[in-house]
Write a protein that holds these residues in place. Structure first.
Motif, PDB file in Angstrom:
ATOM      1  N   SER A  45      49.934  16.681   8.981  1.00 46.59           N
ATOM      2  CA  SER A  45      49.987  17.035   7.437  1.00 46.59           C
ATOM      3  C   SER A  45      50.244  18.659   7.437  1.00 46.59           C
ATOM      4  CB  SER A  45      48.894  16.545   6.835  1.00 46.59           C
ATOM      5  OG  SER A  45      48.982  16.889   5.392  1.00 46.59           O
ATOM      6  N   ARG A  46      49.469  19.277   8.131  1.00 45.86           N
ATOM      7  CA  ARG A  46      49.311  21.001   8.201  1.00 45.86           C
ATOM      8  C   ARG A  46      50.603  21.261   8.577  1.00 45.86           C
ATOM      9  NH1 ARG A  46      44.570  20.923  11.147  1.00 45.86           N
ATOM     10  NH2 ARG A  46      45.545  22.075  12.634  1.00 45.86           N
ATOM     11  N   ASP A  49      53.299  20.822   5.821  1.00 42.00           N
ATOM     12  CA  ASP A  49      53.177  22.110   4.794  1.00 42.00           C
ATOM     13  C   ASP A  49      53.679  23.220   5.357  1.00 42.00           C
ATOM     14  OD1 ASP A  49      51.915  20.163   3.163  1.00 42.00           O
ATOM     15  OD2 ASP A  49      49.786  21.098   3.591  1.00 42.00           O
TER      16      ASP A  49
END
Length: 76
Positions: A45-46, A49
């Motif tokens: 997820s990071r 981003d």
């Protein structure tokens, strides 16, 4: 109470991510994203981003092909 040790795969993804090697981290994350480990999913997820941010930077610099590639990777 005791945290689980990080998997070798997760350590490699995090290392590449922290060193700014997003493309390398993305390649490694392709197999990791099928994991059910919450730490691996958080790392993926990071990474997504970060790819979105880099894609926006490409877009502002009018590097449209690079922007589309990063947006596509973030959405995978």
């Amino acid at each position: 109470m005791f945290s689980r040790p990080k998997s070798a795969q997760l350590r490699r993804i995090e290392e590449a991510f922290e060193q700014g090697r997003l493309d390398e981290a993305y390649s490694m994350a392709q197999t990791a994203k099928r994991s059910t480990d919450s730490a691996v999913l958080e790392a993926v997820s990071r990474l997504a981003d970060a790819l979105m941010v880099r894609g926006q930077e490409h877009l502002l610099a009018r590097r449209f092909a690079d922007a589309l590639a990063d947006f596509g990777r973030a959405g995978d």
